[in-house]
Design a protein around this motif. Structure first.
Motif, PDB file in Angstrom:
ATOM      1  N   ARG A  32       0.819  -1.196   0.000  1.00 46.82           N
ATOM      2  CA  ARG A  32       0.000   0.000   0.000  1.00 46.82           C
ATOM      3  C   ARG A  32       0.860   1.256   0.000  1.00 46.82           C
ATOM      4  N   TYR A  61       2.498   2.277  -3.280  1.00 44.66           N
ATOM      5  CA  TYR A  61       1.628   2.943  -4.244  1.00 44.66           C
ATOM      6  C   TYR A  61       2.021   4.408  -4.408  1.00 44.66           C
ATOM      7  N   SER A 121      -5.214   3.051 -11.566  1.00 47.17           N
ATOM      8  CA  SER A 121      -4.870   2.846 -10.156  1.00 47.17           C
ATOM      9  C   SER A 121      -4.639   1.378  -9.860  1.00 47.17           C
ATOM     10  N   TYR A 173      -1.406  -0.217  -8.390  1.00 42.64           N
ATOM     11  CA  TYR A 173      -1.436  -0.968  -7.138  1.00 42.64           C
ATOM     12  C   TYR A 173      -0.924  -2.393  -7.362  1.00 42.64           C
ATOM     13  N   GLU A 202      -9.697   5.968  -6.353  1.00 42.07           N
ATOM     14  CA  GLU A 202      -8.249   5.885  -6.240  1.00 42.07           C
ATOM     15  C   GLU A 202      -7.835   5.863  -4.783  1.00 42.07           C
ATOM     16  N   ARG A 203      -8.512   6.693  -3.994  1.00 46.66           N
ATOM     17  CA  ARG A 203      -8.188   6.741  -2.572  1.00 46.66           C
ATOM     18  C   ARG A 203      -8.370   5.372  -1.916  1.00 46.66           C
ATOM     19  N   ILE A 204      -9.489   4.740  -2.252  1.00 43.45           N
ATOM     20  CA  ILE A 204      -9.786   3.430  -1.665  1.00 43.45           C
ATOM     21  C   ILE A 204      -8.724   2.421  -2.061  1.00 43.45           C
ATOM     22  N   ILE A 205      -8.365   2.447  -3.344  1.00 44.38           N
ATOM     23  CA  ILE A 205      -7.352   1.504  -3.822  1.00 44.38           C
ATOM     24  C   ILE A 205      -6.019   1.779  -3.147  1.00 44.38           C
ATOM     25  N   SER A 206      -5.669   3.074  -3.045  1.00 42.71           N
ATOM     26  CA  SER A 206      -4.375   3.390  -2.447  1.00 42.71           C
ATOM     27  C   SER A 206      -4.352   3.102  -0.950  1.00 42.71           C
ATOM     28  N   MET A 207      -5.524   2.872  -0.370  1.00 50.90           N
ATOM     29  CA  MET A 207      -5.552   2.458   1.037  1.00 50.90           C
ATOM     30  C   MET A 207      -5.493   0.941   1.151  1.00 50.90           C
ATOM     31  N   GLY A 208      -5.315   0.276   0.021  1.00 50.35           N
ATOM     32  CA  GLY A 208      -5.131  -1.168   0.051  1.00 50.35           C
ATOM     33  C   GLY A 208      -6.413  -1.965  -0.144  1.00 50.35           C
TER      34      GLY A 208
END
Ligand SMILES: Nc1nc2c(ncn2[C@@H]2O[C@H](COP(=O)(O)OP(=O)(O)OP(=O)(O)O)[C@@H](O)[C@H]2O)c(=O)[nH]1
Ligand SMILES: [Mg+2]
Lengths: 629, 213
Positions: A96, A99, A238, A242, B163-169
């Motif tokens: 994470r 990223y 994204s 990721y 994107e935020r959700i994805i970048s939070m894993g």
């Protein structure tokens, strides 16, 4: 050698501020919740002829801001002319954290990775091969532990060796269609310091902040053709990013399956602490206990300090009364009484706040109180500035930056008249409670809450405020470090020591001068209708006016004008009214200054003015209503 | 993805995964993606790359379920089969992307050597699991507390939020567990990190039950 400017970047709560403190000595507040830092703090390190400037920044998950504090970081990154970024990475969730690393590499900013929480990861059975990570990404990786000072010197040495961006650093490759679209957009970008590929990606990700770099917006439409089989391009980007991060993380991580006993236990905690009913119940109970302790311990300390003050000042009265001595005595009296009334509550509150933050409870309280706050039209996250506001309104106003829109921020700030900061807790507990008893304290708090509810009701009638849905990472529970809590309390109390203490002395001296010259009456006279409206003796106007400058002056001035046997001069109802009117407003000129900085003069003055009028109206009405019975 | 066959065979032995089901869905997708939407049995064998026994079994089952039809040497989709295949293709777009990227990487970077290896690991298994499970899952708000789930899709209108959700894993193919639910939020655990998601967000995260893994 040339000076070097490095930004400390990273996801929230990964230890950026801890690292700054380790690099340049304690400067910034460290807390165990995401969103502690909301401003840039600079620290310098001088090494022989070289100077490195480190800048702590608010945490960001990715380059897509959702609140003001994140914008600050992005602005620094893309417009701040930094020589490089030290990205702090949490080893317990490497993929994470990679990223944001990959995204910043896309912007061609020289990056050093500072690998934090290495020991924590190992406890969970996660071992990271940092050499391999270094090789894959082709950027330096330094394991650190800012709390123990490990890896700090190496990080500085590595930073000094950074020279611009390397040619062959790692870059994410997207699928052919997306790559084609990137190229197409890249050719239509105006000259900037940012790489075209990065801007093109941001445009494809539909980040409107980057549209201004396009020569014309037609190109966005033109790429739609290429991307016909990508119904959600931005998400595919994204996900690929990721996915790449996950791949790299997997490559460099060795996982020994350990049973995460602590994690399981903490999960059980959360089942109770975040329970739909128990959660809010415990949260409110917790605050009641804190306030109970504040009242009890604070009064104890205050009594001790006031006795000391009486002893010293009564001695001064025996000295021959020249004008100078009278002024000095009054200054000393103001100072000592002010400190006795404020310090116990300010100090104790910061201790409790620090503990709550560092254990990891504060973030949980957001979740528990969200339903309640929503009823007021506030987002759950507004709990953070409001809780900090129980300490001091000034940083709390700044902390509203974690909210999403300016409207939401200003609305949250409009509650500070009802959220008593620790100086106002000093008035409520140190004056109302100390001289009037527990019941009056309780009444003042209940009245503040009711008046806040009425305020929310009125505002919600006239303005529509949209709240963003909750999205909050819950920090791990941690054992709080006493050292950090004390350091942090000191940082928070610095203003009290350097600003309030001199003000108290000056305030006392000014009062003596006003008294001797008879100006007091000139001030009190025209304002006596206000005192009348409040049902208070005319002289109490003096502490109220001083109180507007600085709340800690209120108590000291009240004792100066009335003497220390307040309970015989004022009726309980008057003590209550005084407490109410002294607390229900924007607390001081410093807070007004901060409001101006964050929201502009017009809004700041408006809010301050309204809060004073609202407080006066409310307090005057309430005592009249109570008198009827 | 040359080692796919291997993976399937391994799965029979090591994990209780319904291989036929996976192969069936793979076949449907392959036909859907083929030129003129038809393909020979031979090409299927090459493309899917598992042993013939599995393919024959899968094809005959698909025929029985009236999802495919034979026309000469070629296999085509029936109407039912087409709609089934489209939904699979759509559901897989994200994952396609995930795999496609790895192919480019091999050319692009030394580090990519291990990528194929990576595919055969847990995430790939999870992703493949998404192929085999029915439907696109339920929203997180409807998911049972304490059950292991697999994130199937993120369906949020707001790009920045996604994107935020994805970048939070919180990522498709990742395991997820609901720890608690309050009237406003769902508290989830992903990779050992806990996050509180407002209901409006949780509604847009589709989850499948993570059974038998
Ligand atoms: N055990 C351990 N805890 C650490 C370490 N570094 C930081 N912490 C803790 O992590 C928490 C967050 O640290 P901060 O330095 O405030 O994090 P930050 O990145 O500045 O956070 P934001 O300002 O919210 O973005 C605090 O509770 C620290 O005590 C470390 O190396 N080991
Ligand atoms: Mg910080």
């Amino acid at each position: 050698m040339k000076d070097f400017k490095a930004l400390l970047i990273g996801q929230p709560n990964v230890g950026k501020s801890s690292l700054l403190n380790a690099l340049v000595g304690s400067k910034v507040i460290i807390s165990n919740y995401p969103g502690t830092t909301v401003e840039i703090t600079r620290g310098e390190k001088i090494l022989g002829k070289a100077k490195i400037t480190f800048e702590d920044t608010p945490g960001i998950y990715s380059i897509s801001d959702r609140s003001e504090e994140e914008k600050i970081t992005e602005k620094k990154l893309f417009e701040g002319a930094a020589d490089g970024a030290i990205i702090v990475v949490d080893s317990t969730s490497l993929e994470r954290n990679l990223y944001i690393v990959l995204q910043i590499l896309e912007a061609q900013i020289p990056v050093i990775i500072a690998l934090n929480f290495v020991e924590e990861a190992e406890k969970k059975g996660i071992k990271i091969d940092h050499k391999k990570l270094e090789k894959i990404l082709n950027i330096p990786v330094v394991p650190i532990n800012p709390l123990r000072g490990k890896g700090i010197n190496e990080l500085i040495n590595v930073t000094l060796r950074v020279k611009g961006i390397k040619e062959d650093i790692f870059s994410v490759r997207y699928d052919d269609d997306i790559e084609k679209a990137i190229n197409k957009i890249s050719s239509k970008i105006i000259q900037t310091s940012l790489p075209n590929r990065f801007i093109a990606l941001r445009v494809l990700e539909e980040d409107a902040d980057f549209y201004r770099y396009l020569k014309n917006k037609e190109v966005i439409k033109a790429t739609k053709g290429i991307l016909s089989n990508h119904p959600k391009v931005s998400e595919d980007i994204s996900i690929t990013r990721y996915g790449t991060a996950a791949f790299i993380a997997r490559e460099v991580t060795q996982i020994i399956k350990l049973r995460d006993k602590r994690g399981d236990l903490h999960e059980q905690f959360d089942k109770i602490l975040l329970h739909n009913i128990w959660g809010p119940f415990f949260t409110i109970l917790f605050f009641l206990i804190i306030f109970g302790l504040l009242m009890f311990l604070g009064n104890l300390l205050q009594g001790f300090l006031l006795n000391l003050t009486e002893g010293i000042t009564s001695y001064l009265h025996t000295v021959s009364p020249s004008i100078i001595i009278v002024i000095l005595a009054q200054a000393l009296y103001g100072l000592m009484v002010g400190v006795s009334i404020a310090l116990p509550y300010v100090f104790l509150f910061y201790l409790f706040l620090g503990l709550t933050e560092d254990v990891g409870l504060l973030a949980r309280f957001i979740v528990n109180l969200e339903t309640l706050l929503k009823k007021l039209g506030l987002p759950g996250k507004a709990f953070i500035p409001l809780a900090l506001g129980l300490g001091c309104t000034v940083p709390a106003i700044r902390a509203t930056r974690i909210l999403s829109s300016r409207k939401e921020r200003f609305y949250a700030a409009s509650f500070f008249p009802f959220v008593s900061c620790s100086s106002r807790i000093g008035i409520i507990m140190g004056i109302v409670g100390y001289y009037g008893g527990l019941f009056l304290v309780f009444s003042v708090y209940v009245t503040l809450i009711i008046s806040a509810l009425i305020w929310a009701f009125i505002v919600k009638r006239v303005a529509y405020i949209e709240n963003q849905p909750l999205l909050l990472e819950l920090p791990s529970y941690r054992r709080p470090l006493m050292e950090n809590i004390i350091t942090k309390s000191w940082i928070r109390m610095k203003d009290f020591v350097y600003l309030v203490i001199p003000l108290l002395a000056i305030g006392g001296a000014i009062y003596a001068v006003l008294n001797i010259t008879g100006i007091t009456n000139i001030i009190v006279e025209p304002l006596s209708p206000i005192a009348q409206w409040l049902g208070l003796p005319a002289v109490t106007i003096i502490p109220l006016i001083f109180g507007f400058l600085q709340k800690d002056l209120t108590g000291a001035m009240l004792l100066s004008v009335l003497g220390s046997n307040i309970s015989t001069i004022l009726t309980p109802l008057q003590i209550y009214t005084f407490g109410l009117v002294a607390t229900m407003q924007i607390p001081c000129v410093i807070a007004l200054g901060m409001l101006i900085r964050e929201f502009g003069v017009k809004k700041a003055v408006l809010l301050t003015g309204i809060s004073i009028i609202y407080g006066l109206l409310f307090a005057g009405l309430i005592w009249r209503i109570i008198s009827i019975f | 993805m040359s080692n796919r066959g291997e993976v399937y065979e391994n799965n029979i032995m090591s994990q209780d995964v319904d291989v036929i089901k996976i192969v069936k869905e793979d076949i449907l997708r392959i036909i859907d993606e083929a030129e003129n939407k038809k393909i020979s049995l031979k090409s299927i064998k090459v493309k899917v790359g598992v042993s013939e026994v599995f393919i024959f079994k899968a094809v005959s089952e698909l025929k029985k379920e009236n999802l495919i039809k034979f026309r000469g040497n070629f296999i085509e989709l029936t109407e039912n089969g087409q709609s089934r295949a489209s939904s699979i293709t759509k559901r897989h777009l994200i994952i396609e992307n995930y795999f496609k990227r790895t192919k480019n990487k091999i050319k692009a970077h030394k580090a990519a050597d291990a990528l194929e290896h990576y595919i055969s690991e847990e995430v790939a298994n999870n992703i493949r699991k998404l192929f085999t499970l029915k439907g696109s899952g339920v929203p997180l708000t409807k998911f049972e507390i304490d059950k292991e789930g697999l994130i199937a899709d993120i369906m949020l209108k707001d790009n920045k939020l996604s994107e935020r959700i994805i970048s939070m894993g919180i990522f498709p193919g990742e395991r997820i567990k609901v720890i608690n639910e309050t009237s406003n939020a769902v508290i989830v655990k992903v990779k050992g990190k806990k996050t509180a998601l407002g209901r409006e967000i949780a509604k847009g995260i589709m989850v499948l039950e993570y059974e038998r893994l």
